[in-house]
Design a protein around this motif. Sequence first.
Motif, PDB file in Angstrom:
ATOM      1  N   GLY A  88       0.815  -1.211   0.000  1.00  0.00           N
ATOM      2  CA  GLY A  88       0.000   0.000   0.000  1.00  0.00           C
ATOM      3  C   GLY A  88       0.847   1.258   0.000  1.00  0.00           C
ATOM      4  N   VAL A  89       1.901   1.253   0.826  1.00  0.00           N
ATOM      5  CA  VAL A  89       2.798   2.410   0.897  1.00  0.00           C
ATOM      6  C   VAL A  89       3.545   2.587  -0.431  1.00  0.00           C
ATOM      7  CG1 VAL A  89       4.832   3.351   2.031  1.00  0.00           C
ATOM      8  CG2 VAL A  89       3.057   2.241   3.389  1.00  0.00           C
ATOM      9  N   THR A  90       4.073   1.492  -0.957  1.00  0.00           N
ATOM     10  CA  THR A  90       4.824   1.563  -2.209  1.00  0.00           C
ATOM     11  C   THR A  90       3.937   1.993  -3.365  1.00  0.00           C
ATOM     12  OG1 THR A  90       6.248  -0.228  -1.418  1.00  0.00           O
ATOM     13  CG2 THR A  90       6.328   0.287  -3.770  1.00  0.00           C
ATOM     14  N   SER A  91       2.718   1.483  -3.391  1.00  0.00           N
ATOM     15  CA  SER A  91       1.784   1.829  -4.466  1.00  0.00           C
ATOM     16  C   SER A  91       1.445   3.310  -4.440  1.00  0.00           C
ATOM     17  CB  SER A  91       0.514   0.984  -4.348  1.00  0.00           C
ATOM     18  OG  SER A  91      -0.402   1.295  -5.363  1.00  0.00           O
ATOM     19  N   ALA A  92       1.167   3.815  -3.251  1.00  0.00           N
ATOM     20  CA  ALA A  92       0.865   5.239  -3.133  1.00  0.00           C
ATOM     21  C   ALA A  92       2.083   6.085  -3.490  1.00  0.00           C
ATOM     22  CB  ALA A  92       0.397   5.550  -1.718  1.00  0.00           C
ATOM     23  N   GLY A  93       3.280   5.608  -3.112  1.00  0.00           N
ATOM     24  CA  GLY A  93       4.490   6.346  -3.434  1.00  0.00           C
ATOM     25  C   GLY A  93       4.809   6.359  -4.912  1.00  0.00           C
ATOM     26  N   ALA A 136       0.650   6.411   3.800  1.00  0.00           N
ATOM     27  CA  ALA A 136       1.834   6.757   3.006  1.00  0.00           C
ATOM     28  C   ALA A 136       2.231   8.211   3.196  1.00  0.00           C
ATOM     29  CB  ALA A 136       1.573   6.462   1.528  1.00  0.00           C
ATOM     30  N   LYS A 137       1.249   9.092   3.278  1.00  0.00           N
ATOM     31  CA  LYS A 137       1.549  10.520   3.453  1.00  0.00           C
ATOM     32  C   LYS A 137       2.183  10.789   4.804  1.00  0.00           C
ATOM     33  CE  LYS A 137      -2.080  12.208   0.338  1.00  0.00           C
ATOM     34  NZ  LYS A 137      -3.294  13.070   0.213  1.00  0.00           N
ATOM     35  N   ALA A 138       1.730  10.062   5.821  1.00  0.00           N
ATOM     36  CA  ALA A 138       2.296  10.268   7.156  1.00  0.00           C
ATOM     37  C   ALA A 138       3.734   9.761   7.236  1.00  0.00           C
ATOM     38  CB  ALA A 138       1.431   9.555   8.197  1.00  0.00           C
ATOM     39  N   ILE A 139       4.050   8.711   6.468  1.00  0.00           N
ATOM     40  CA  ILE A 139       5.404   8.153   6.499  1.00  0.00           C
ATOM     41  C   ILE A 139       6.398   9.094   5.840  1.00  0.00           C
ATOM     42  CG2 ILE A 139       6.831   6.280   5.577  1.00  0.00           C
ATOM     43  CD1 ILE A 139       4.553   4.393   6.050  1.00  0.00           C
ATOM     44  N   GLY A 140       5.959   9.786   4.799  1.00  0.00           N
ATOM     45  CA  GLY A 140       6.849  10.700   4.080  1.00  0.00           C
ATOM     46  C   GLY A 140       7.477  10.023   2.884  1.00  0.00           C
ATOM     47  N   ASP A 141       8.786  10.139   2.764  1.00  0.00           N
ATOM     48  CA  ASP A 141       9.506   9.576   1.631  1.00  0.00           C
ATOM     49  C   ASP A 141       9.539   8.057   1.763  1.00  0.00           C
ATOM     50  OD1 ASP A 141      11.059   9.024  -0.521  1.00  0.00           O
ATOM     51  OD2 ASP A 141      12.908   9.888   0.280  1.00  0.00           O
TER      52      ASP A 141
END
Length: 266
Positions: free
Chosen positions: A41-46, A162-167
């Motif tokens: 999910g994080v990678t996809s959003a990134g 993903a937005k909260a994690i940042g980069d």
Amino acid sequence: MAQQTAPPDTSAEDTHKPDSAVVRDALGVGVAVGLSGFAFGVTSAGSGLSLLQSCALSLLVFTGASQFALVGALAAGGNPFTAAAGAFFLGVRNAFYGLRLSQLLALPRAVRPLAAQWVIDETTAVTLAQPTRRARRLGFTVTGLTLYLLWNLTTLLGALGAKAIGDTDAWGLDAAGPAVFLALLAPMLRTATERAVAGLAVLLGLLPVLPAGVPVLVAALAAPLALVAEGWRRGRGADDAGGSDEPDETDGADGPSGSARSEEGR
């Protein structure tokens, strides 16, 4: 006309595995792999996909390696068609899993289309490890249900967070999916040919001169190349073995050895 029935369960009658043990194994695999959906999910959003697109991939595609390959190629700037082609060919293996599982599970026709969505690496591994048809059906169902629910839930959470994690690149979460896939694959590489295919596929997949998404397609060449090399090696071995059966002319009656034996006989 006689009614067609499923092929009999040929497992040994004295082989028994408690249902609780099957459920425990299935839940262990389902939970462990399902949690890696967060990384997807994080990678996809990134990579630029929207929340809806990320969740749709997990709901409809539901094969982690192909999903990571797709978003990884997109994140690297690859062509969408090339990325989709790489993900497609990576997911073709599930069709071959289905051919085997259809015989082992012998599910009713009405549920086969639904069960096909759960034919992936993890459910196949758990199913093949069970001794009886009942245990296989139970292992397949529990693994598929647990993994499907967790994978989709963690995909949603990962895309939202993903937005909260940042980069996301700094966290290296894009490596989580391939790492899980390799952990499942490594114990299955038992022969030298299988290890050669895996090693060659890794080398071809890491070629830096190819555009994003193409290395996945090129890595598919590892299997035929390794099989050709194995056939050539066996052919050489057969030729060498055949040559060793030919009589040595020096051992003939007229050769040096024969002469020596004749002299001893005199």
